[in-house]
Enzyme design. Structure first.
Site, PDB file in Angstrom:
ATOM      1  N   HIS A  93       0.869  -0.964  -0.240  1.00 51.43           N
ATOM      2  CA  HIS A  93       0.014  -0.224  -0.040  1.00 51.43           C
ATOM      3  C   HIS A  93       0.984   1.726   0.184  1.00 51.43           C
ATOM      4  CE1 HIS A  93       0.981  -0.834   4.616  1.00 51.43           C
ATOM      5  NE2 HIS A  93       1.059   0.565   4.629  1.00 51.43           N
ATOM      6  N   ASP A  95       0.779   4.912   1.971  1.00 46.19           N
ATOM      7  CA  ASP A  95      -0.278   5.973   3.272  1.00 46.19           C
ATOM      8  C   ASP A  95      -1.551   6.349   3.100  1.00 46.19           C
ATOM      9  OD1 ASP A  95       0.857   3.809   5.172  1.00 46.19           O
ATOM     10  OD2 ASP A  95       2.464   4.927   5.202  1.00 46.19           O
ATOM     11  N   HIS A 251       4.405   0.123  -0.296  1.00 48.68           N
ATOM     12  CA  HIS A 251       5.182  -0.829   1.318  1.00 48.68           C
ATOM     13  C   HIS A 251       4.706  -1.420   1.770  1.00 48.68           C
ATOM     14  CE1 HIS A 251       3.863   2.802   3.646  1.00 48.68           C
ATOM     15  NE2 HIS A 251       3.866   1.759   4.070  1.00 48.68           N
ATOM     16  N   ARG A 266       5.705   6.124  14.318  1.00 47.57           N
ATOM     17  CA  ARG A 266       5.482   6.381  13.036  1.00 47.57           C
ATOM     18  C   ARG A 266       4.351   7.643  12.337  1.00 47.57           C
ATOM     19  NH1 ARG A 266       0.539   6.117  10.217  1.00 47.57           N
ATOM     20  NH2 ARG A 266       0.624   4.750   8.012  1.00 47.57           N
TER      21      ARG A 266
HETATM   22  C1  SIN Z   1       3.228   1.266   7.926  1.00 45.59           C
HETATM   23  O1  SIN Z   1       2.865   0.320   6.929  1.00 45.59           O
HETATM   24  O2  SIN Z   1       3.110   2.449   8.326  1.00 45.59           O
HETATM   25  C2  SIN Z   1       4.549   0.411   8.862  1.00 45.59           C
HETATM   26  C3  SIN Z   1       5.154  -0.182   7.825  1.00 45.59           C
HETATM   27  C4  SIN Z   1       6.322  -0.793   8.741  1.00 45.59           C
HETATM   28  O3  SIN Z   1       6.330  -1.216  10.244  1.00 45.59           O
HETATM   29  O4  SIN Z   1       6.875  -1.659   8.509  1.00 45.59           O
END
Ligand code: SIN
Length: 275
Positions: A93, A95, A251, A266
């Protein structure tokens, strides 16, 4: 500051900088545009430091489904405990594309990492767009994707995130109310490059078509854009801060470290309307 590319398509590691003490921000910004994913190694960042670094990229964005840290409402912990089986972000995805103005960048800071595993995969969706035929580019250029927070492909957000016990998740019942329409191929406002902007996690269908009608084209794009030659992999260590460009990447957090803890912080920044 030393910049070491991670793979052919995207990603670089940055060494030799202490972000708390100041940095060549112009150089970091240029590297961000060039590599789209920067893993900045060996940092010692408190929540306030992460907020300061984030401010170099844009205003903080609110995440609708996880409570922020005490005193830092925009920053939240992404945690998987040894007893957990499900992780957060474990599917391809970009974000929060279900928002009208998704964040241009995400910052993820590693606090605790497994001895091995728990890497994050990234894909360059601009390279994926470039590799399409002219005919497919023309088709995609004319289409709008409909993005939902409901995680329909995975049985719904409440069911999925209900399994993530270690995180402060809330309001998942309202996920189906988060819907946004964005071009299937967006133009990066700083580089001018076009990039695919649809993911299996969030893009449910193409505007003006049913889900069944949309599926063959979307499934093709979902598979195409994660071809190995468009990807890189970030291996984490405590103190790594990775910043990625949501406008031209996707990602996927690899869920391969059952029995170990992974704890990250995050932040998303820079709400921007995809054009
Ligand atoms: C996310 O998708 O924001 C998390 C990515 C991760 O934990 O590596």
């Amino acid at each position: 500051m030393e910049i070491c590319p991670l793979a052919g398509a995207l990603g670089a590691e940055i060494h030799g900088v202490d972000l708390r003490k100041g940095a060549d921000w112009n150089g970091i910004h240029q590297a961000f545009l060039q590599y789209a994913v920067l893993a900045i190694r060996d940092q010692q960042l408190e929540p306030a430091d992460i907020m300061k670094v984030g401010a170099r990229f844009g205003e903080p964005c609110h995440y609708p489904f996880v409570t922020g840290m005490e005193g830092f409402p925009y920053l939240f912990e992404v945690v998987k405990e040894p007893e957990d089986k499900k992780n957060f972000g474990g599917a391809w995805h970009s974000d929060t594309t279900y928002l009208r103005q998704p964040p241009l960048a995400t910052l993820l800071y590693a606090v605790e990492t497994p001895s091995h595993g728990g890497d994050t995969l990234f894909a360059n969706t601009a390279a994926a767009y470039d590799a399409l035929s002219d005919g497919m580019k023309k088709t995609v250029d004319a289409l709008i994707g409909v993005n939902s927070a409901e995680l329909k492909y995975a049985g719904g957000r409440t069911a999925q995130h209900g399994k993530i016990k270690a995180m402060k998740i809330h309001d998942t019942e309202s996920a189906d109310q988060y819907l946004s329409e964005h071009p299937l191929a967006r133009t990066h406002p700083e580089t001018g490059r076009k990039a695919l902007y649809a993911s299996r996690s969030h893009t449910t269908h193409i505007k003006g078509m049913t889900e069944e009608e949309s599926a063959p084209l979307l499934n093709y794009l979902f598979q195409h854009q994660i071809r190995p030659e468009f990807t890189c992999r970030v291996r984490w260590a405590p103190g790594t801060l990775t910043v990625w460009d949501n406008r031209c990447t996707q990602h996927n957090a690899v869920n391969d470290y059952h029995g170990q803890r992974r704890r990250m912080r995050r932040l998303t920044v820079g709400a921007q309307t995809p054009q």
